[in-house]
Structures are given as structure tokens and as C-alpha cells.
Design an enzyme around this catalytic site. Structure first.
Site, short mmCIF file in Angstrom:
data_model
loop_
_atom_site.label_atom_id
_atom_site.label_comp_id
_atom_site.label_asym_id
_atom_site.label_seq_id
_atom_site.Cartn_x
_atom_site.Cartn_y
_atom_site.Cartn_z
N ASN A 13 0.89 -1.17 0.00
CA ASN A 13 0.00 0.00 0.00
C ASN A 13 0.93 1.22 0.00
O ASN A 13 1.61 1.49 0.99
CB ASN A 13 -0.87 -0.05 1.25
CG ASN A 13 -1.90 1.03 1.36
OD1 ASN A 13 -2.48 1.21 2.42
ND2 ASN A 13 -2.18 1.77 0.30
N GLN A 46 -2.17 6.67 -1.68
CA GLN A 46 -2.52 7.85 -0.89
C GLN A 46 -1.36 8.83 -0.84
O GLN A 46 -0.19 8.42 -0.84
CB GLN A 46 -2.90 7.48 0.56
CG GLN A 46 -4.29 6.93 0.75
CD GLN A 46 -4.30 5.42 0.77
OE1 GLN A 46 -3.26 4.77 0.76
NE2 GLN A 46 -5.49 4.84 0.77
N CYS A 73 -5.50 6.05 7.96
CA CYS A 73 -4.82 5.06 7.12
C CYS A 73 -3.76 4.38 7.98
O CYS A 73 -2.75 4.99 8.33
CB CYS A 73 -4.20 5.69 5.89
SG CYS A 73 -3.31 4.50 4.85
N HIS A 150 -15.96 0.98 7.69
CA HIS A 150 -15.70 -0.29 7.03
C HIS A 150 -16.93 -1.19 7.12
O HIS A 150 -17.65 -1.18 8.12
CB HIS A 150 -14.53 -1.03 7.70
CG HIS A 150 -13.20 -0.41 7.43
ND1 HIS A 150 -12.36 -0.85 6.42
CD2 HIS A 150 -12.56 0.63 8.01
CE1 HIS A 150 -11.26 -0.12 6.41
NE2 HIS A 150 -11.35 0.80 7.37
N GLU A 199 -10.69 -0.33 -1.23
CA GLU A 199 -10.51 0.85 -0.40
C GLU A 199 -11.24 2.05 -1.01
O GLU A 199 -11.11 2.32 -2.21
CB GLU A 199 -9.02 1.16 -0.24
CG GLU A 199 -8.73 2.18 0.86
CD GLU A 199 -7.27 2.18 1.25
OE1 GLU A 199 -6.92 3.04 2.08
OE2 GLU A 199 -6.49 1.35 0.74
N ARG A 200 -12.00 2.72 -0.18
CA ARG A 200 -12.76 3.90 -0.59
C ARG A 200 -11.84 4.94 -1.24
O ARG A 200 -10.87 5.38 -0.66
CB ARG A 200 -13.44 4.49 0.66
CG ARG A 200 -14.18 5.77 0.47
CD ARG A 200 -14.72 6.31 1.80
NE ARG A 200 -13.66 6.57 2.78
CZ ARG A 200 -13.84 7.24 3.92
NH1 ARG A 200 -15.03 7.70 4.23
NH2 ARG A 200 -12.83 7.43 4.74
N CYS A 208 -4.49 -2.86 3.55
CA CYS A 208 -5.22 -1.77 4.19
C CYS A 208 -5.16 -1.99 5.69
O CYS A 208 -5.77 -2.94 6.21
CB CYS A 208 -6.67 -1.72 3.70
SG CYS A 208 -7.67 -0.44 4.48
N GLY A 209 -4.42 -1.13 6.38
CA GLY A 209 -4.23 -1.31 7.82
C GLY A 209 -5.51 -1.17 8.61
O GLY A 209 -5.80 -1.98 9.49
N THR A 210 -6.31 -0.13 8.30
CA THR A 210 -7.56 0.03 9.03
C THR A 210 -8.53 -1.09 8.67
O THR A 210 -9.33 -1.52 9.51
CB THR A 210 -8.20 1.40 8.77
OG1 THR A 210 -8.42 1.57 7.36
CG2 THR A 210 -7.32 2.53 9.30
N GLY A 211 -8.48 -1.58 7.41
CA GLY A 211 -9.31 -2.71 7.04
C GLY A 211 -8.96 -3.96 7.83
O GLY A 211 -9.84 -4.71 8.27
#
Length: 268
Positions: A13, A46, A73, A150, A199-200, A208-211
Site C-alpha cells: 500500500n 494515498q 490510514c 468499514h 478501499e474507498r 489496508c491497515g484500518t481494514g
């Protein structure tokens, strides 16, 4: 005078990181989108802009590849932690994050996850643990906000889902007023999950860390796994620790690829 940036990635990412703490950089959605373009810009998932903070060691602003500014993120946070080089507090739109650099990466302490429908946010009240909605074979999703929104679907085989087709449909569904990140996960051993993420504002991503955090939390709530959880993404693994009433702790790699110089006015 040229402007400096650092290209980094967390499990694939990838980010353009601009340190604007001493020399301000004006960033607009159009400029961020142009920089992120992989054909005509530098290219990234990003763009990360570091600015001074009055309440933390640094303020981190996050722009998706489409130019939209978002709240959180996790992979970028680990990358910034390695740049800072010492335990720090990072201010984001999603809240304050505590970070500690580690060998080859970092540990990030996020806030507590949020499950109330109005704070995801959703357009109407519903049980966020087992949502009574479906998009083709994806049904009974769970919604979690970990600084950004999410939805998570647990399926027999994450790789078998046509996420490139379903992801954008779900992301932009009117049920999600601020759009949503779409996660599909399958069990991959004891306390292990296989995860793919739409990812949005970005699309399919290597990680995706938050995912990973949202998915691990949803799986723990559902009794599918116990903390700590290993979440395997196409780009590599993250370790997520969480207990109800506690903040989420994420650990994983972060890589500095190269440093560069450019003139930001070239990008509009």
C-alpha cells in the site's frame, strides 16, 4: 527551490509522504489526484501531508488517489512512525494515534472501534453486527468504524469474490453517506484471516491497515478468532490485538523506497 518527498509503502500500500512542517505545501483534491496518478504523476494509493500540530507531535493529512481527504490510514501511519523515528503522537481527522517504531516497521495504537449505526455512519438504523442487507453473494456484513468506515463480509474463500465489481457498488451505495471501505475475509487457520480490501477512493489495494483492524475486530466480536489475530493481505501480514473496551493495536512492516524532489506547482 525543489520540494522534497519520500516514497514509502506498507505491505505494498504505497504513499507519497510530504513533510510540510517547516515549509508549508498547499494541497487541493485536484493536486493530490494529479500527484497520485501512476501515468502522469508520481503514483501512489494515498498522498500523506505532514503539518505542525498544536496537540500532537505532528498532524497527518491523508488524500486518497481520487483526491478525497479521509480520516485514517493504518499503513501510512506505520510509515510516518518510521520517518519520525521515535515514539510519537500523530493527529489525524480520525483521532489521535500513538506510534512506536520497531525493527522494519511500527506499532500503532488506534482508538476504540465504534459500532453504533449513526457513527459508521449508515443512512438508517440497523444491527451493525449482522446487517440485513446484501449485494449478490455478499450478505450479513458487519460495520465498524476504526477512524474511517468499514463493512466486513466473512466468506468461505476471499479470493473467489469479484471484489473489483462488487467493491465500487458497495462503496457508493446510498446506505453509506460517506462511502465505505469494503472488506472480504475468510478463516485461514486458528486466529488467522485472509483479507482482500476495496478501499474507498482507491480501489483494490495490496494492503489496508484500518481494514485489517476492522476485520479483526468484527471477527473477534463474532467469535471466529481470538486476539492476537494475524491478518494476511496480498502484500503481507499484520498482527492485530484487541479486547472489548480497549483500543486496537496494529503491528506490521513499513518500507522507505526512495527520496525525491519535484515542484508541486507542476501538478496544478
Amino acid at each position: 527551490m525543489a520540494d522534497r518527498f519520500t516514497k514509502m509503502h506498507g505491505l505494498g500500500n504505497d504513499f507519497v509522504v510530504i513533510d510540510a512542517r517547516e515549509r508549508p505545501v498547499e494541497m487541493t483534491p485536484a493536486r493530490a489526484h494529479a500527484i497520485a496518478d501512476r501515468s502522469f504523476g508520481i503514483g501512489c494509493d494515498q498522498l500523506i501531508l505532514l503539518e505542525p500540530s498544536t496537540s500532537a507531535d505532528v498532524k497527518m493529512r491523508i488524500f486518497n488517489a481520487d483526491g478525497s481527504e479521509v480520516e485514517a490510514c493504518g499503513n501510512a501511519t506505520r510509515c510516518v512512525a518510521t520517518l519520525l523515528g521515535e515514539p510519537s503522537v500523530i493527529e489525524t481527522l480520525g483521532g489521535m494515534l500513538r506510534v512506536t517504531p520497531a525493527d522494519g516497521g511500527a506499532e500503532v495504537v488506534l482508538g476504540e472501534p465504534v459500532f453504533d449505526w449513526e457513527h459508521i455512519p449508515l443512512a438508517m438504523p440497523m444491527d451493525t453486527r449482522d446487517m440485513p442487507v446484501a449485494w449478490d453473494e455478499l450478505e450479513h456484513g458487519a460495520a465498524v468504524n476504526v477512524g474511517n468506515p468499514h463493512i466486513i463480509f466473512f466468506v468461505p474463500e476471499a479470493d473467489a469474490i469479484a471484489l473489483d465489481e462488487l467493491g465500487p457498488r458497495i462503496e457508493t451505495d446510498p446506505l453509506f453517506p460517506e462511502r465505505v471501505n469494503v472488506n472480504v475475509a475468510s478463516l485461514d487457520g486458528e486466529n488467522q484471516l485472509q483479507l482482500r480490501v476495496w478501499e474507498r477512493g482507491v480501489g483494490l489495494t495490496q494492503a489496508c491497515g484500518t481494514g485489517a483492524c476492522a476485520t479483526a475486530v468484527a471477527a473477534i466480536r463474532a467469535g471466529l478468532v481470538k486476539s492476537p489475530v494475524t491478518v494476511s493481505l496480498p502484500g503481507g501480514d499484520l498482527i492485530i490485538r484487541w479486547a472489548p473496551g480497549e483500543p486496537i493495536v496494529m503491528s506490521g512492516a513499513a518500507t522507505r523506497v526512495y527520496d525525491g524532489e519535484t515542484d508541486w506547482t507542476r501538478f496544478g
